[in-house]
Design an enzyme around this catalytic site. Structure first.
Site, PDB file in Angstrom:
ATOM      1  N   THR A  81      19.156   8.607 -17.355  1.00 47.97           N
ATOM      2  CA  THR A  81      20.121   7.507 -17.360  1.00 47.97           C
ATOM      3  C   THR A  81      21.358   7.908 -16.555  1.00 47.97           C
ATOM      4  O   THR A  81      21.969   8.939 -16.843  1.00 47.97           O
ATOM      5  CB  THR A  81      20.524   7.155 -18.803  1.00 47.97           C
ATOM      6  OG1 THR A  81      19.335   6.823 -19.512  1.00 47.97           O
ATOM      7  CG2 THR A  81      21.499   5.996 -18.842  1.00 47.97           C
ATOM      8  N   CYS A 134      32.752  31.760  -9.197  1.00 49.54           N
ATOM      9  CA  CYS A 134      31.600  32.390  -9.859  1.00 49.54           C
ATOM     10  C   CYS A 134      31.771  33.898  -9.883  1.00 49.54           C
ATOM     11  O   CYS A 134      31.391  34.572 -10.833  1.00 49.54           O
ATOM     12  CB  CYS A 134      30.318  32.071  -9.100  1.00 49.54           C
ATOM     13  SG  CYS A 134      30.221  30.366  -8.632  1.00 49.54           S
TER      14      CYS A 134
END
Ligand SMILES: Cc1ncc(COP(=O)(O)O)c(C=O)c1O
Length: 376
Positions: free
Chosen positions: A233, A321
């Site tokens: 969705t 990161c």
């Protein structure tokens, strides 16, 4: 007060974006696949967002897939286009974001894909002729970062696309850092990655645009949403948000780039003048307007960052990161920076809307480096 100069890591949500998306979280909460008026209101907002994104990217609305961010878009582009092509050769560079490098590595390990990391020069620029030389008849895809997240170096995306197309190879551009600063339309890219949270939309929003004619194997299988390219969705509010953020950033881009790059150039000049041994990393001029990246040989990047934070300035060593790790950046190593010097990297990434001189920041950098140096 903290001065936030880590905008390549993430940005705050813009008020206009929050306003545009809010009613799609509450009042127009429908599932765009539902065939009733509540669902249809959501579906038309999604269609509208898709059309707006397509305009900025110079693609068709049907090419645009909403994703959860840059990492998902890069994974989907690389795995989806290589596996969809039936070919076995993938080309990228050694200076890409981990989401590109690790997706490529996955294909090499588990799908027998032959991987070429095409070299860049010491400024991080990929010469189109160097790219041309590694392309083969079985090359499925070229995946290149439009602008590097650590150094800000910009590639000649249009020239790279032209070279790839001469051999019939599609080009995927990771435009996560370029979006909002550089033009995205008219480059000839066949697939483009954008992340919402770098341009004033919420985290968890992203775009992958893939030209419709290209065979594409989806990452997420299920109900066939997003024309079968990404089941699940859709996040309608997120799509509205990233569409608004991208449109705003693109409309402001030319003025922002001119003003911010002038402030950045003055900042770079002052840092290089005040800090003995400091070096700029990446290309001196072909760089993102908001990026100033340095090494301060003889120091430790993480300690310089702490000293800067004590002085109210937040920045980073490079990619979020790798932040906090003592490992030298794979980007700087690929540019030929010595590992000891690479561990002293500090990156300042400026916001859209910046108007104030960064002289006080340059002065604080000089103090911070000298404080670390005198201790070490
Ligand atoms: C060039 C580049 N590509 C991809 C990503 C990953 O994007 P996200 O954080 O939305 O997963 C980043 C994030 O820093 C990036 O700088």
């Amino acid at each position: 007060m903290t001065l936030y100069l880590d905008n390549a890591a993430t940005t705050p949500v813009r008020p206009e974006v929050l306003e545009a998306m809010a009613s799609y979280l509450t009042r127009f909460f429908g599932n765009p696949s539902s065939h009733h008026e509540v669902g249809e209101a959501a579906a038309s907002a999604l269609d509208d967002a898709r059309a707006r994104v397509a305009r900025v990217l110079g693609m068709r609305a049907g090419d645009v897939v909403f994703t959860s961010g840059g990492t998902e878009s890069n994974n989907a582009a690389i795995k989806g286009l290589v596996l969809g092509s039936g070919k076995r050769h993938l080309v990228t560079t050694a200076i890409e974001h981990e989401s590109v490098l690790a997706s490529a590595d996955y294909l090499a390990r588990l799908h027998a894909v032959d991987l070429t990391h095409v070299p860049v020069d010491a400024a991080g620029v990929l010469d189109p002729q160097t790219l041309a030389a590694v392309l083969r008849d079985d090359t499925a895809l070229v995946s290149i970062g439009y602008a590097n997240n650590e150094t800000g170096t910009i590639q000649d995306a249009a020239a790279l696309a032209a070279v790839a197309h001469e051999r019939g190879v599609p080009l995927h551009l990771d435009a996560v850092q370029a979006a909002g600063w550089l033009p995205l339309a008219g480059l000839g890219a066949d697939a483009i990655t954008v992340a919402g949270h770098k341009i004033g939309a919420p985290k968890g929003t992203g775009i992958l645009a893939v030209r419709g004619r290209l065979p594409f194997e989806p990452l997420l299988h299920g109900g066939g949403q997003e024309r079968g390219r990404r089941s699940g969705t859709p996040d309608v509010a997120g799509a509205v948000a990233i569409a608004r953020a991208l449109e705003l950033a693109d409309a402001e881009r030319v003025d922002e780039a001119a003003r911010v790059s002038a402030l950045r150039d003055a900042f770079i000049a002052r840092v290089l003048a005040l800090v003995p041994g400091a070096r700029l990393t990446g290309h001196p001029t072909r760089r993102l307007p908001g990026t100033a990246s340095f090494v301060f040989p003889g120091t430790n990047g993480e300690t310089v960052l702490l000293e800067l934070e004590r002085r109210g300035i937040v920045s980073s060593s490079g990619s979020a990161c790798a932040a906090g790790s003592d490992e030298a950046s794979h980007v700087l190593l690929a540019l030929g920076v010595a590992p000891d010097d690479a561990r002293t990297a500090v990156r300042f990434t400026l916001p859209h809307g910046l108007t104030a001189s960064l002289d006080p920041v340059a002065d604080a950098v000089a103090e911070a480096v000298s404080a670390v140096g005198s201790r070490g």
